[in-house]
Design an enzyme around this catalytic site. Structure first.
Site, PDB file in Angstrom:
ATOM      1  CG  ASP A  35       4.668  -3.770  -4.711  1.00 46.11           C
ATOM      2  OD1 ASP A  35       4.149  -3.936  -3.596  1.00 46.11           O
ATOM      3  OD2 ASP A  35       4.114  -4.042  -5.781  1.00 46.11           O
ATOM      4  CG  ASP A  36      10.085   1.375  -4.536  1.00 44.15           C
ATOM      5  OD1 ASP A  36      10.148   0.481  -5.399  1.00 44.15           O
ATOM      6  OD2 ASP A  36      10.090   2.588  -4.806  1.00 44.15           O
ATOM      7  CB  SER A  95       5.204  -1.771   5.070  1.00 44.91           C
ATOM      8  OG  SER A  95       4.282  -0.792   4.657  1.00 44.91           O
ATOM      9  N   PRO A 106       1.850   5.631   1.895  1.00 49.32           N
ATOM     10  CG  PRO A 106      -0.263   6.345   1.217  1.00 49.32           C
ATOM     11  CD  PRO A 106       0.701   6.436   2.347  1.00 49.32           C
ATOM     12  N   GLY A 107       2.552   4.251  -1.373  1.00 50.57           N
ATOM     13  CA  GLY A 107       3.277   4.518  -2.608  1.00 50.57           C
ATOM     14  C   GLY A 107       2.376   4.740  -3.806  1.00 50.57           C
ATOM     15  CG  HIS A 108      -0.972   2.183  -4.911  1.00 46.68           C
ATOM     16  ND1 HIS A 108      -1.234   1.643  -6.137  1.00 46.68           N
ATOM     17  CD2 HIS A 108      -0.600   1.159  -4.109  1.00 46.68           C
ATOM     18  CE1 HIS A 108      -1.042   0.323  -6.083  1.00 46.68           C
ATOM     19  NE2 HIS A 108      -0.653   0.018  -4.862  1.00 46.68           N
ATOM     20  CG  ASN A 160      14.519  -2.343   0.155  1.00 42.47           C
ATOM     21  OD1 ASN A 160      15.359  -3.012   0.777  1.00 42.47           O
ATOM     22  ND2 ASN A 160      13.222  -2.518   0.299  1.00 42.47           N
ATOM     23  CB  SER A 194     -34.435  27.282 -14.841  1.00 46.45           C
ATOM     24  OG  SER A 194     -34.978  27.961 -15.942  1.00 46.45           O
ATOM     25  CB  SER A 234     -27.569  31.311  -6.495  1.00 40.22           C
ATOM     26  OG  SER A 234     -28.875  31.425  -5.985  1.00 40.22           O
TER      27      SER A 234
END
Length: 631
Positions: free
Chosen positions: A33-34, A37, A111-113, A164, A468, A540
């Protein structure tokens, strides 16, 4: 149809002018949300690079999502995924192209998240510059620091701090100055040398295209002018020639060339080059392109090189300046950004892809992880999603590299999970570990083939895997008895026996299981060097580790034998009482109960113990082995 010479000339002049413009790759980053986009959408809109149909769709979408008044929601120009539009956040990396009179810009909206940090790393990996956005109301946040740390880590040298939403704080200079001072202190602490600061409003367009009257106290250029003026060519100037080989070009029997993109430096016919990792030297005969031969090629060009003599060269090799080659090693210290929900398993075999080289690697437990807020180095045994840590890496064979600080192409890599093929980490090489330079394989006059011939047999690893209680140890013992009776030289490595001696320091966590199998694989490899038939009986449980052992051996030398017993049947037998303990909670990390077993997908032999006795299974395995010897 006749060609319009004037039109053709105009097009040619236009293309030449566009080609002459510098290209700047920019990433926008920061906390959610800064306004990343919105900023990119505003740049596209104000620079008149939004088509009429896009503008109509933007207007309609803005009304639909509830944007107030006549305002447009510029973020919708960039957020293309339906989930992004529904949530109002950026999830994936979106790239937008912007051409101005002075430059060409490719802008990545990241993305900011925190949960999408891996996507941000993807966008930053090719960027020349970063716009770090900060909401004027919130100041520098945790994700601002995280992204800034990654920006510096990924070698981005040009950082623009865009404060911003200045309109929401009344374009207050004291707010701007406080944020700039806070960020400058953090940037200096992580090694970012220069930060350009700009107060903006993505919604209102202030200081984006032109200087805003709302900030008379700001004397710097607006954001777009700042981006246009960045000189990114200096970041690669003066570096020696490097070209990773993409493929060998053999259109006919008369021509053999090596195609790739020049990573740095320049090359011309007659120049001396070195092919790595072999170290062979030769000279350039021709520089071939689809449009004809060149007199010189520079960084960024895709070309085919031919040599003056016949020197072995293949995909994954690096052609470099003969007098200034990159390094070759098989052990490194590197920074890893972990990008997968499944944590790092130290010792597990991953694939490392560096340029055109792909090689199996194992990762040691991290030396430390980094707290991006405090820059504190924390002890760690693994790396979780979005963690940043430093670890030692060992490759299955030497690779060509340079420190990431000198070359992104030969210093940056990704790690790939061998089972899922997912990209699990991005990495940056610091340096080769000194011990890797001091170790050299000692050649022996008696070869492994000589050892096997002396015994009259082919070396082999019979790798019995299963749950096993499946019957692995019983069948393995019967196989060894039959081979001994047939005059074959063999040795049995049993899981429980090995843990009493060689691996008694290991537990049963996933990490310890991986190290257990790695050590057994190394022992099995030494025994095949001696010409022995090695029989192993280990649960294994992981395909990746079984594949790692397979790759230690010569082709055809490793037989994966699945002792296939359903869990219910293995638990019914419960010879050692282990399933009962696991069900009661007294035994943790038990395969089949609270730890997975990854069954072989294409074993050389599958034994169904519900339909075949242990004696019959041993007869089947030995018969196959002896038949191959006779064949």
């Amino acid at each position: 149809m006749a060609t319009d010479p004037y039109h053709a000339a105009d097009v040619g002049a236009y293309l030449a002018a566009q080609s002459a413009k510098p290209l700047v790759r920019v990433i926008t980053c920061g906390s959610v949300d800064d306004g990343k986009s919105t900023l990119i959408g505003r740049l596209l809109y104000d620079s008149k690079q939004v088509f009429d149909d896009q503008l109509s769709a933007l207007t309609a979408d803005s009304k639909r999502v509830g944007t107030q008044g006549a305002n447009l929601d510029f973020a919708l120009l960039v957020d293309g995924l339906s989930a992004e539009r529904e949530q109002g956040i950026t999830i994936d990396v979106a790239y937008r192209f912007l051409s101005t009179p002075r430059a060409k810009l490719i802008i990545a909206d990241c993305p900011g998240h925190e949960q999408y940090t891996r996507n941000m790393v993807t966008g930053a990996s090719t960027a020349d510059a970063a716009i770090v956005l900060v909401d004027a109301r919130k100041g520098v946040l945790t994700q601002t620091r995280r992204h800034s740390y990654l920006v510096h880590l990924l070698g981005i040298r040009h950082v623009v701090l865009a404060v911003n939403k200045m309109d929401l704080v009344g374009f207050d200079q004291t707010v701007f100055d406080a944020i700039c001072a806070d960020y400058a202190a953090f940037a200096a602490s992580i090694g970012i040398e220069t930060v350009i600061t700009v107060p903006i409003s993505g919604l209102g367009g202030d200081n984006i295209m032109v200087r805003s009257p709302n900030t008379p106290w700001f004397a710097g250029p607006p954001l777009l002018e700042t981006l246009e003026s960045l000189d990114v060519s200096a970041d690669t100037a003066g570096r020696a020639f490097r070209m990773p080989v993409q493929w060998v070009n053999r259109p006919d029997q008369d021509f053999r060339g090596f195609a790739g993109q020049v990573a740095s430096g320049s090359i011309a016919p007659g120049d001396a080059v070195r092919v790595l990792p072999s170290g062979r030297t030769t000279q350039i005969a021709r520089i071939v392109t689809a449009d004809g031969d060149l007199d010189m090629a520079e960084a960024g060009q895709s070309i085919t090189l031919s040599f003056t003599d016949n020197v072995d060269c293949a995909r994954g090799d690096v052609i470099a300046a003969a007098g200034d080659p990159p390094q070759v090693a098989d052990q490194f210290e590197a920074t890893l950004v972990w990008m997968d929900a499944t944590p790092l398993l130290p010792g597990r075999s991953y694939l490392l892809k560096l340029g055109t080289q792909t090689v199996a690697v194992s990762i040691q437990p991290p030396k430390y992880t980094v707290n991006v807020n405090t820059l504190e180095q924390l002890a760690a045994r693994t790396l979780d999603l979005n963690a940043i840590g430093v670890a030692a890496i060992t490759t299955a064979r030497p690779i060509v590299f340079e420190p990431y600080a000198d070359s992104r192409t030969l210093g940056g890599f990704i790690l790939i999970d061998r089972a899922t093929h997912a990209t699990v980490a991005a990495g940056m090489i610091h340096f080769a570990l000194r011990r890797s330079q001091n170790l050299h394989l000692q050649a022996s006059a008696i070869t492994r083939a000589d050892h096997a011939a002396q015994k009259g047999q082919q070396a082999k690893v019979l790798w019995l895997t299963g749950l096993s209680g499946a019957g692995k140890s019983t069948i393995a013992d019967l196989v060894e008895q039959r081979l001994h009776a047939a005059g074959r030289h063999s040795f049995l490595l049993d899981g429980d026996n090995v843990r009493h001696r060689l691996n008694k320091d290991l537990g049963f966590s996933d990490t310890d299981r991986i190290e257990n199998i790695r050590r057994v694989g190394e022992v099995a490899r030494l025994m095949t060097d001696a010409g022995l038939i090695v029989i192993t009986a280990f649960i294994s449980p992981f395909r990746a580790e079984r594949q790692l052992v397979r790759e230690m051996m010569a082709p055809g030398e490793f037989w994966e034998i699945h002792i296939d017993t359903p869990l219910a049947e293995a638990e019914r037998r419960d010879v050692k009482g282990l399933y009962k303990k696991a069900r009661s909670g007294a035994l943790a990390n038990f395969t089949g109960i609270d730890s997975p077993y990854e069954a072989p997908e294409a074993p050389e032999i599958r034994v169904d113990t519900t339909a075949m006795s242990a004696e019959a299974a041993a007869d089947l395995i030995v018969a196959r082995l002896l038949a191959e010897d006779r064949g």
